[in-house]
Structure formats: C-alpha cells, structure tokens
Enzyme design. Sequence first.
Site, PDB file in Angstrom:
ATOM      1  CD  GLU A  86      -1.636   0.034   3.733  1.00 45.15           C
ATOM      2  OE1 GLU A  86      -1.993   1.143   3.889  1.00 45.15           O
ATOM      3  OE2 GLU A  86      -1.798  -0.986   4.238  1.00 45.15           O
ATOM      4  CB  CYS A 127      -2.657  -4.531   6.362  1.00 43.79           C
ATOM      5  SG  CYS A 127      -2.026  -3.178   7.239  1.00 43.79           S
ATOM      6  CG  HIS A 169      -2.958  -6.737  10.443  1.00 44.62           C
ATOM      7  ND1 HIS A 169      -1.757  -6.466  10.233  1.00 44.62           N
ATOM      8  CD2 HIS A 169      -3.598  -5.489  10.945  1.00 44.62           C
ATOM      9  CE1 HIS A 169      -1.790  -5.120   9.943  1.00 44.62           C
ATOM     10  NE2 HIS A 169      -2.851  -4.563  10.514  1.00 44.62           N
TER      11      HIS A 169
HETATM   12  P1  HMG Z   1      -2.898   7.153  21.087  1.00 43.07           P
HETATM   13  O1  HMG Z   1      -4.018   8.107  21.200  1.00 43.07           O
HETATM   14  O2  HMG Z   1      -1.594   7.925  20.731  1.00 43.07           O
HETATM   15  O3  HMG Z   1      -2.566   6.291  22.353  1.00 43.07           O
HETATM   16  O4  HMG Z   1      -3.283   6.160  19.799  1.00 43.07           O
HETATM   17  P2  HMG Z   1      -3.512   5.922  23.514  1.00 43.07           P
HETATM   18  O5  HMG Z   1      -3.696   7.129  24.336  1.00 43.07           O
HETATM   19  O6  HMG Z   1      -4.891   5.279  23.151  1.00 43.07           O
HETATM   20  O7  HMG Z   1      -2.772   4.717  24.365  1.00 43.07           O
HETATM   21  C1  HMG Z   1      -2.361   3.491  23.628  1.00 43.07           C
HETATM   22  C2  HMG Z   1      -2.471   2.420  24.591  1.00 43.07           C
HETATM   23  O8  HMG Z   1      -1.453   2.575  25.707  1.00 43.07           O
HETATM   24  C3  HMG Z   1      -3.829   2.380  25.506  1.00 43.07           C
HETATM   25  O9  HMG Z   1      -4.054   1.076  25.803  1.00 43.07           O
HETATM   26  C4  HMG Z   1      -3.633   3.388  26.729  1.00 43.07           C
HETATM   27  O10 HMG Z   1      -4.267   2.980  27.985  1.00 43.07           O
HETATM   28  C5  HMG Z   1      -2.253   2.774  26.722  1.00 43.07           C
HETATM   29  P3  HMG Z   1      -5.427   0.538  25.490  1.00 43.07           P
HETATM   30  O11 HMG Z   1      -6.452   1.125  26.501  1.00 43.07           O
HETATM   31  O12 HMG Z   1      -5.964   0.553  24.160  1.00 43.07           O
HETATM   32  O13 HMG Z   1      -5.553  -0.858  26.024  1.00 43.07           O
HETATM   33  N1  HMG Z   1      -1.159   3.839  27.668  1.00 43.07           N
HETATM   34  C6  HMG Z   1      -0.378   3.434  28.790  1.00 43.07           C
HETATM   35  N2  HMG Z   1      -0.057   2.234  29.137  1.00 43.07           N
HETATM   36  C7  HMG Z   1       0.984   2.059  30.029  1.00 43.07           C
HETATM   37  N3  HMG Z   1       1.533   3.112  30.859  1.00 43.07           N
HETATM   38  C8  HMG Z   1       1.178   4.344  30.288  1.00 43.07           C
HETATM   39  C9  HMG Z   1       0.234   4.573  29.116  1.00 43.07           C
HETATM   40  N4  HMG Z   1      -0.216   5.551  28.365  1.00 43.07           N
HETATM   41  C10 HMG Z   1      -1.129   5.064  27.601  1.00 43.07           C
HETATM   42  N5  HMG Z   1       1.875   5.511  30.619  1.00 43.07           N
HETATM   43  C11 HMG Z   1      -3.601   4.468  18.079  1.00 43.07           C
HETATM   44  C12 HMG Z   1      -3.240   4.856  19.723  1.00 43.07           C
HETATM   45  C13 HMG Z   1      -3.454   2.915  17.899  1.00 43.07           C
HETATM   46  C14 HMG Z   1      -5.093   4.914  17.929  1.00 43.07           C
HETATM   47  C15 HMG Z   1      -2.682   5.096  17.094  1.00 43.07           C
HETATM   48  O14 HMG Z   1      -1.322   4.683  17.338  1.00 43.07           O
HETATM   49  C16 HMG Z   1      -2.990   5.128  15.658  1.00 43.07           C
HETATM   50  O15 HMG Z   1      -3.868   5.911  15.141  1.00 43.07           O
HETATM   51  N6  HMG Z   1      -2.536   3.974  15.101  1.00 43.07           N
HETATM   52  C17 HMG Z   1      -2.686   3.896  13.603  1.00 43.07           C
HETATM   53  C18 HMG Z   1      -4.088   2.993  13.484  1.00 43.07           C
HETATM   54  C19 HMG Z   1      -3.858   1.751  13.968  1.00 43.07           C
HETATM   55  O16 HMG Z   1      -2.817   0.909  14.172  1.00 43.07           O
HETATM   56  N7  HMG Z   1      -4.984   1.144  14.241  1.00 43.07           N
HETATM   57  C20 HMG Z   1      -5.084  -0.187  14.522  1.00 43.07           C
HETATM   58  C21 HMG Z   1      -6.436  -1.042  13.953  1.00 43.07           C
HETATM   59  S1  HMG Z   1      -6.521  -0.653  12.301  1.00 43.07           S
HETATM   60  C22 HMG Z   1      -5.191  -1.718  11.531  1.00 43.07           C
HETATM   61  O17 HMG Z   1      -4.537  -2.603  11.977  1.00 43.07           O
HETATM   62  C23 HMG Z   1      -4.926  -1.435   9.986  1.00 43.07           C
HETATM   63  C24 HMG Z   1      -3.743  -0.680   9.590  1.00 43.07           C
HETATM   64  O18 HMG Z   1      -2.459  -1.735   9.734  1.00 43.07           O
HETATM   65  C25 HMG Z   1      -3.491  -0.387   8.218  1.00 43.07           C
HETATM   66  C26 HMG Z   1      -4.047  -1.171   7.080  1.00 43.07           C
HETATM   67  O19 HMG Z   1      -4.750  -1.913   7.196  1.00 43.07           O
HETATM   68  O20 HMG Z   1      -3.507  -0.760   6.017  1.00 43.07           O
HETATM   69  C27 HMG Z   1      -3.342   0.380  10.734  1.00 43.07           C
END
Ligand code: HMG
Length: 445
Positions: A83, A120, A244
């Site tokens: 991609e 992906c 994935h």
């Molecule tokens: P964010 O807002 O930076 O992070 O975005 P957050 O605040 O949600 O924190 C992440 C996790 O860390 C959370 O855990 C927090 O609680 C934890 P959860 O509640 O989700 O279990 N956390 C901590 N833990 C321990 N100590 C701390 C601490 N602080 C926070 N101090 C987000 C996270 C994944 C949304 C962002 O990285 C993002 O937008 N990523 C890109 C999209 C993505 O990967 N989505 C996944 C599903 S879609 C997919 O897999 C397809 C893809 O591969 C693309 C394709 O298919 O081509 C992406």
Amino acid sequence: MTAVGIDAVEVWTGKLSLDLAETFAPEQGDDPAKYTKGLGLRESSFPDAHEDIVTMGANAAHRLMERKSLTPEDVGRIDVATESAFDNSKPVSTYIAGCLEQVYDGDFHHANKGERKFACIAGTQSLDDACNWIRAGRNRGRGALVIASDTALYERGDAGEATQGAGAVAMWVTEDPALVELSVEQGYGSADETDFLKPNQQFPSVDGKRSIQVYLARMREALEDFESVAGDVGPDDYAYAPFHTPYPGMVRKAALLAYRHTTRGTDVEDALAEDIGRQPRREAFDDESAFEDAVSDYTDALKERSEYREWYDARIEPTLAISERVGNWYTGSVHLARLSALHHAAANGRDLAGEKLLVASYGSGAQAEVHAETVRDGWREEVDALSIFDRVESRYDLSFAEYERVHDRHNHAKQAELDAFTTPEDEFVFDGWGPMNERTYRYVE
Ligand code: HMG
C-alpha cells in the site's frame, strides 16, 4: 488434493531503527510505558536513504531464491502486495523482476506479474491468489513469488507515528510445501469503512480509535464466517493464532475477543462463570450500550483470569516477538506474526509438524480473513535457515534528529537529500531517476 502453501520465507527489514521508549517518547513528552506497555512496541524499522519498497522486496526475494537455489525459470508468478506504491500503472513486481534479472542468468518474461491493493490484507490476498493458481493446475510445475513490501509512514505528529515500520516478506508458494499448507476453508468479514485510507496521498488519514473497533468487528465476522465452513473453533484447537499486528496492543484486544468467542457455550465458560459470571448475550439486553458495557466488564474480569492468561501466553504472545521490534509492516505484518510463532516453537524445541495455526489477517477499509494452516514436516529446517533477529539487531540505531531527516527523505513531497547511515553490501539499492521519471536500481556487491 495436493497440499499447497508456503514452502519458504525470507525477510528484509529496513536497515534503520528508532527506539520508541528511549528516543521517541522523550521528544513527545510521553511516558515510555505508553509505547512499551500500552502499544507493546520497543522499536520501529525505517528504510535507509537507498532503500524503498522495491529494494526491500527484491532483497528479500533474492535471498529466498539463493537459499532455495531457484532460477527465474522456476518462477511462474510474481505478486507484490503493497500500500506504499509510487506508480499508479507499472506494478512494483516489474521493478523487482528487473532487479532480479540483474543478478540471474535468464529472465522472468514468462512470469505473470501483478500488484494487489487492499491495505494490510493484500499480502494474504496475494498468497491466496498464488495458492489458487496452483490448485487450478495453471502453474506448469512452477512456483509463485509472493512479496509483501511496505514503508508504513504516518504524517509527523499523527498518533500513528508511534506504530511506523518498514520491511518486506518474500514467500515461495508451491505444491507440497515444506513450511505450511493453507486450508481451502476461509472466513471473511468485509464492509465499506473509512477508518484508514490514503486518497491519492502518501500518508494515511486515520480515525485511530475507530480503526480499533472496525478491526475487531470485521475480525469477529471473519471468525464466524470461517466457523460456518470449517466448523466451530475451540480455544485449544490451534497451536498459535497469528493476527495482523499493527502494534501488539491491538492483538491483545483481538485475542480477548477470540477467546470469548471460542469459549462461549463451552465447559470453559461454565467453569469461569463461578467467578466472573457468564458472558453477556446480546438478546438479554434492550439497548446496545448496556450490552457493550456488560461485555467490557466481562472482558476486564476475563483478562485477569489464569485460564485466559495461560492461553494467551502460549498461543498469542509468541506471535508478537518480531512485531514489537519492527513496528507495522502493513502487508507483511501477519506474515511476520506467523514467523514469530514458528521461531518460538523452534527455540523451545517443540515439534510442530502436523499442528495447526489459525491465521487472522486484516486490512483497513475494511476486511478481515481467517484461515487455518497445517505445519509441514520441513518447517524446522526452514525456520532455522532464517536469521531475522540477527538482522533486527544489526540495524542502525537512529537519534531523534536523524529520524526526522529519514522521515523527510521518504516523504514524497520532500525527498530530502540524505547520506546513507549503512553501507550497502550484496543488496539492491535505489539509484536515482530514469528519463521517464522511473525509479532506477542497481546491485551493490
Ligand atoms: P494514542 O491516542 O496515541 O494512544 O493512539 P492511547 O492514548 O490510546 O494509548 C495507547 C494504549 O497505551 C492505550 O491502551 C493506553 O491505555 C495505553 P488501551 O487502552 O488501548 O489498551 N497507555 C499506557 N499504558 C501504560 N503506561 C502508560 C500509558 N499511556 C497510555 N503510561 C492509536 C493509539 C492505536 C489509535 C494510534 O497509534 C493510531 O492511530 N495508530 C494507527 C492506526 C492503527 O494502528 N489502528 C489499529 C487497527 S487498524 C489496522 O490494523 C490497519 C492498519 O494496519 C492499516 C492497514 O490495514 O493498512 C493500521
């Protein structure tokens, strides 16, 4: 029916790495534990100045052909899933074939080439296409090179920046494979979604939180669809379940969903019920949000239970070992998860031949696919031939200022000048631009 599947695999990681806890987190003003514990990531891989999706794919394919003593004559098909393509017409597979023709006698003129796009999940779709081509008897005794290659970059400052990665997985797909046989049974969950997309732009528009929900919803549909054709799945039917892996924290959520689903209505649910109650059933709730709250409470209780933890530690955690060191490789990600699992079995002296894997792929936009794989007798030799962790260890460790320059280098709008951090050796490198605005490549001994 003759077994069809993956005979051998090779991996090429981008040669640079960024330490998320030590180098990235302080610059963001974040607690390093957000990355290591929350997202479950230690490092991201990046391409050096002379690397891109073509060099990484060609280098993985070259390594694979050398190890399996293949010649162009053996290859009937080259499919690339990506991609991160830079050309809307000429497929990456033609560039990769051009690279390989620089180092082999003969050519790939007889080979059918293409490029697959569906975020992906395209890597798994290409694998599926190659298997079907062989099952249909159209391969004339040849095998297929399936290459998943991506540079997963996000806009600077996007929440996804922490999950970046770059690398390629090359798979040799044949009859009577040494590594794994793919099941004919598959399940799908597919819907028109706008969770993550790149409408004529390099960096994705991402609705991060929603993308997590869409991943889980499509994955549940795919699992149900798989069961409708393959029969009910029990939690202990599969040695490992590679998912994935955009980041390991996503797989932790998917694993809870899979465990809940596969234990519902079973003795496992009955045994757990004494302490944490029975799983909430949708039909028992009048409104959706009350049902979702009940599921969330049940899931929170479940993840603390030793029954679940032991299952997770045995079947899911081992699939994450490469991913936590390299980040999201988009189309290659689930194929790294499979390799992590096989590597774990080998490192623990486990005899996996004849056991099954449940492989769960996903692509935003969105589609999930679930199929089974049977580990073949030659798996151990193939896994022992891989040195992925050595390659991960030998990457150049970037400072934050260097990371910023690497990002600018691979940003199509900037294409900033950058001296390479590593010295190319026995590999294809990006060499500049040709008269038709094509990218050109050469092999460096
Ligand atoms: P964010 O807002 O930076 O992070 O975005 P957050 O605040 O949600 O924190 C992440 C996790 O860390 C959370 O855990 C927090 O609680 C934890 P959860 O509640 O989700 O279990 N956390 C901590 N833990 C321990 N100590 C701390 C601490 N602080 C926070 N101090 C987000 C996270 C994944 C949304 C962002 O990285 C993002 O937008 N990523 C890109 C999209 C993505 O990967 N989505 C996944 C599903 S879609 C997919 O897999 C397809 C893809 O591969 C693309 C394709 O298919 O081509 C992406």
